[in-house]
Write a protein that holds these residues in place. Structure first.
Motif, PDB file in Angstrom:
ATOM      1  N   ALA A  51       3.367   8.073   6.537  1.00  0.00           N
ATOM      2  CA  ALA A  51       4.511   7.168   6.498  1.00  0.00           C
ATOM      3  C   ALA A  51       5.765   8.013   6.673  1.00  0.00           C
ATOM      4  CB  ALA A  51       4.563   6.445   5.158  1.00  0.00           C
ATOM      5  N   CYS A  52       6.751   7.443   7.326  1.00  0.00           N
ATOM      6  CA  CYS A  52       8.021   8.149   7.442  1.00  0.00           C
ATOM      7  C   CYS A  52       9.173   7.193   7.181  1.00  0.00           C
ATOM      8  CB  CYS A  52       8.174   8.815   8.805  1.00  0.00           C
ATOM      9  SG  CYS A  52       8.412   7.688  10.183  1.00  0.00           S
ATOM     10  N   LYS A  53      10.194   7.728   6.552  1.00  0.00           N
ATOM     11  CA  LYS A  53      11.431   6.992   6.309  1.00  0.00           C
ATOM     12  C   LYS A  53      12.500   7.663   7.155  1.00  0.00           C
ATOM     13  CE  LYS A  53      14.493   5.391   2.704  1.00  0.00           C
ATOM     14  NZ  LYS A  53      14.800   5.358   1.278  1.00  0.00           N
ATOM     15  N   TYR A  54      13.348   6.853   7.795  1.00  0.00           N
ATOM     16  CA  TYR A  54      14.386   7.414   8.653  1.00  0.00           C
ATOM     17  C   TYR A  54      15.736   6.766   8.370  1.00  0.00           C
ATOM     18  CZ  TYR A  54      13.119   3.280  11.439  1.00  0.00           C
ATOM     19  OH  TYR A  54      12.833   1.997  11.845  1.00  0.00           O
ATOM     20  N   ASP A  55      16.790   7.463   8.761  1.00  0.00           N
ATOM     21  CA  ASP A  55      18.145   6.945   8.615  1.00  0.00           C
ATOM     22  C   ASP A  55      18.329   5.826   9.644  1.00  0.00           C
ATOM     23  OD1 ASP A  55      21.066   6.777   9.426  1.00  0.00           O
ATOM     24  OD2 ASP A  55      21.217   8.099   7.670  1.00  0.00           O
ATOM     25  N   HIS A  66     -10.263   2.474   8.339  1.00  0.00           N
ATOM     26  CA  HIS A  66     -11.585   1.868   8.484  1.00  0.00           C
ATOM     27  C   HIS A  66     -12.436   2.028   7.228  1.00  0.00           C
ATOM     28  CE1 HIS A  66     -10.716   1.222  12.669  1.00  0.00           C
ATOM     29  NE2 HIS A  66     -10.707   2.501  12.950  1.00  0.00           N
ATOM     30  N   VAL A  67     -12.147   3.037   6.417  1.00  0.00           N
ATOM     31  CA  VAL A  67     -12.926   3.304   5.211  1.00  0.00           C
ATOM     32  C   VAL A  67     -12.668   2.231   4.158  1.00  0.00           C
ATOM     33  CG1 VAL A  67     -13.343   4.956   3.339  1.00  0.00           C
ATOM     34  CG2 VAL A  67     -12.975   5.778   5.680  1.00  0.00           C
ATOM     35  N   THR A  68     -11.368   1.885   3.963  1.00  0.00           N
ATOM     36  CA  THR A  68     -11.003   0.924   2.921  1.00  0.00           C
ATOM     37  C   THR A  68     -10.703  -0.470   3.467  1.00  0.00           C
ATOM     38  OG1 THR A  68      -8.634   1.417   3.085  1.00  0.00           O
ATOM     39  CG2 THR A  68      -9.959   2.788   1.567  1.00  0.00           C
ATOM     40  N   GLY A  69     -10.467  -0.563   4.777  1.00  0.00           N
ATOM     41  CA  GLY A  69     -10.070  -1.831   5.375  1.00  0.00           C
ATOM     42  C   GLY A  69      -8.579  -2.110   5.267  1.00  0.00           C
ATOM     43  N   GLU A  70      -7.842  -1.211   4.635  1.00  0.00           N
ATOM     44  CA  GLU A  70      -6.403  -1.418   4.452  1.00  0.00           C
ATOM     45  C   GLU A  70      -5.666  -1.362   5.787  1.00  0.00           C
ATOM     46  OE1 GLU A  70      -2.787   0.176   1.572  1.00  0.00           O
ATOM     47  OE2 GLU A  70      -4.739   1.168   1.519  1.00  0.00           O
ATOM     48  N   GLU A  71      -4.738  -2.293   5.967  1.00  0.00           N
ATOM     49  CA  GLU A  71      -3.923  -2.361   7.176  1.00  0.00           C
ATOM     50  C   GLU A  71      -2.515  -1.870   6.873  1.00  0.00           C
ATOM     51  OE1 GLU A  71      -4.073  -6.427   8.485  1.00  0.00           O
ATOM     52  OE2 GLU A  71      -6.187  -6.267   9.080  1.00  0.00           O
ATOM     53  N   TYR A  72      -1.922  -1.182   7.834  1.00  0.00           N
ATOM     54  CA  TYR A  72      -0.564  -0.653   7.712  1.00  0.00           C
ATOM     55  C   TYR A  72       0.274  -1.226   8.847  1.00  0.00           C
ATOM     56  CZ  TYR A  72      -2.705   2.666   4.501  1.00  0.00           C
ATOM     57  OH  TYR A  72      -3.386   3.237   3.459  1.00  0.00           O
ATOM     58  N   ARG A  73       1.056  -2.248   8.526  1.00  0.00           N
ATOM     59  CA  ARG A  73       1.941  -2.866   9.500  1.00  0.00           C
ATOM     60  C   ARG A  73       3.338  -2.305   9.293  1.00  0.00           C
ATOM     61  NH1 ARG A  73      -0.446  -7.193  12.219  1.00  0.00           N
ATOM     62  NH2 ARG A  73      -2.494  -7.697  11.360  1.00  0.00           N
ATOM     63  N   SER A  74       4.024  -2.054  10.373  1.00  0.00           N
ATOM     64  CA  SER A  74       5.296  -1.360  10.296  1.00  0.00           C
ATOM     65  C   SER A  74       6.396  -2.203   9.653  1.00  0.00           C
ATOM     66  CB  SER A  74       5.754  -0.935  11.687  1.00  0.00           C
ATOM     67  OG  SER A  74       7.001  -0.278  11.587  1.00  0.00           O
ATOM     68  N   PRO A  75       7.018  -1.694   8.588  1.00  0.00           N
ATOM     69  CA  PRO A  75       8.192  -2.363   8.032  1.00  0.00           C
ATOM     70  C   PRO A  75       9.365  -2.394   9.025  1.00  0.00           C
ATOM     71  CG  PRO A  75       7.248  -0.867   6.427  1.00  0.00           C
ATOM     72  CD  PRO A  75       6.584  -0.581   7.743  1.00  0.00           C
ATOM     73  N   ALA A  76       9.330  -1.526  10.040  1.00  0.00           N
ATOM     74  CA  ALA A  76      10.390  -1.538  11.057  1.00  0.00           C
ATOM     75  C   ALA A  76      10.407  -2.873  11.796  1.00  0.00           C
ATOM     76  CB  ALA A  76      10.180  -0.386  12.040  1.00  0.00           C
ATOM     77  N   ASN A  77       9.276  -3.572  11.840  1.00  0.00           N
ATOM     78  CA  ASN A  77       9.232  -4.888  12.478  1.00  0.00           C
ATOM     79  C   ASN A  77      10.141  -5.892  11.777  1.00  0.00           C
ATOM     80  OD1 ASN A  77       7.323  -3.873  14.237  1.00  0.00           O
ATOM     81  ND2 ASN A  77       5.590  -4.778  13.164  1.00  0.00           N
ATOM     82  N   LYS A  78      10.443  -5.616  10.507  1.00  0.00           N
ATOM     83  CA  LYS A  78      11.320  -6.495   9.721  1.00  0.00           C
ATOM     84  C   LYS A  78      12.694  -5.860   9.503  1.00  0.00           C
ATOM     85  CE  LYS A  78       7.417  -8.576   7.362  1.00  0.00           C
ATOM     86  NZ  LYS A  78       6.716  -8.763   6.105  1.00  0.00           N
ATOM     87  N   GLY A  79      12.987  -4.814  10.273  1.00  0.00           N
ATOM     88  CA  GLY A  79      14.300  -4.181  10.185  1.00  0.00           C
ATOM     89  C   GLY A  79      14.428  -3.083   9.147  1.00  0.00           C
ATOM     90  N   GLU A  80      13.340  -2.737   8.474  1.00  0.00           N
ATOM     91  CA  GLU A  80      13.397  -1.668   7.471  1.00  0.00           C
ATOM     92  C   GLU A  80      13.248  -0.311   8.164  1.00  0.00           C
ATOM     93  OE1 GLU A  80      10.809  -2.337   4.074  1.00  0.00           O
ATOM     94  OE2 GLU A  80      10.780  -4.479   4.580  1.00  0.00           O
TER      95      GLU A  80
END
Length: 199
Positions: free
Chosen positions: A173-177, A101-115
């Protein structure tokens, strides 16, 4: 730290038609509970597990409560999350996402695209009765929640030094196998925001 009961709460059974998605979510959130209960035991705390049935209504006015799961499946927690002036969840036609909310930046999940990557919220929120707070971990997806548990485990000492028992929030953010779904790494994507109020 006094001996207390940490109630680690997760809601597993989601309304999906795909059994494989349901099993993945069950195992990811179960792993989150196991990680957090191990952390609680290392601090000489007892952990109890509780499944929140649909429609996701949970009693938040309890001491030493940790809640795991997105506001999509825990809508009452989502209402409390709206008290965070810095970070939060939103949803639109593209699905659920996190927002700074401070910067307005949005974080959409790359998992939605298979990442093999997701985002999560970690924070301490006020109890509805105004007599304390609870810890909240929520990924956009279940593996994001699992990553939030890993982040908390890896950074508990640092977080405690920074915020003690005050309310706070951070987006991670997290990266997983992609095959084993084990969390490979986590990192903070925002500063640790110190929200107003104590406990």
């Amino acid at each position: 730290m006094s001996r207390a009961i940490a109630r680690l709460t997760a809601r597993f059974r989601q309304a999906y038609s795909s059994r494989s998605v349901r099993v993945l979510n069950d195992s990811a959130l179960s792993a989150t509970y196991e990680r957090l209960s191990g952390l609680a035991r290392s601090l000489s705390l007892k952990a109890e597990y509780e499944v929140v049935p649909p429609p996701g209504m949970i009693k938040l006015n309890r001491t030493n409560l940790i809640v795991c799961g997105s506001p999509r499946i825990l809508p009452f927690v989502g209402q409390v999350l709206e008290s965070d002036p810095n970070l939060g969840f939103r949803n639109d036609d593209g699905g659920w996402y996190l927002v700074n909310h401070v910067t307005g930046e949005e974080y959409r999940s790359p998992a939605n695209k298979g990442e093999p990557f997701d985002y999560a919220y970690v924070g301490r929120l006020p109890r509805p009765d105004g007599r304390g707070s609870f810890l909240y971990l929520a990924g956009i997806h279940a593996l994001g929640t699992k990553g939030a548990g890993r982040y908390l485990e890896d950074n508990l000492d640092t977080l405690y030094r920074e915020v003690k028992t005050r309310r706070f929030s951070v987006l991670i953010a997290c990266k997983y196998d992609p095959k084993t779904h084990e969390i490979l790494s986590t990192e903070a994507m925002t500063p640790v925001f110190r929200n107003e109020g104590v406990g």
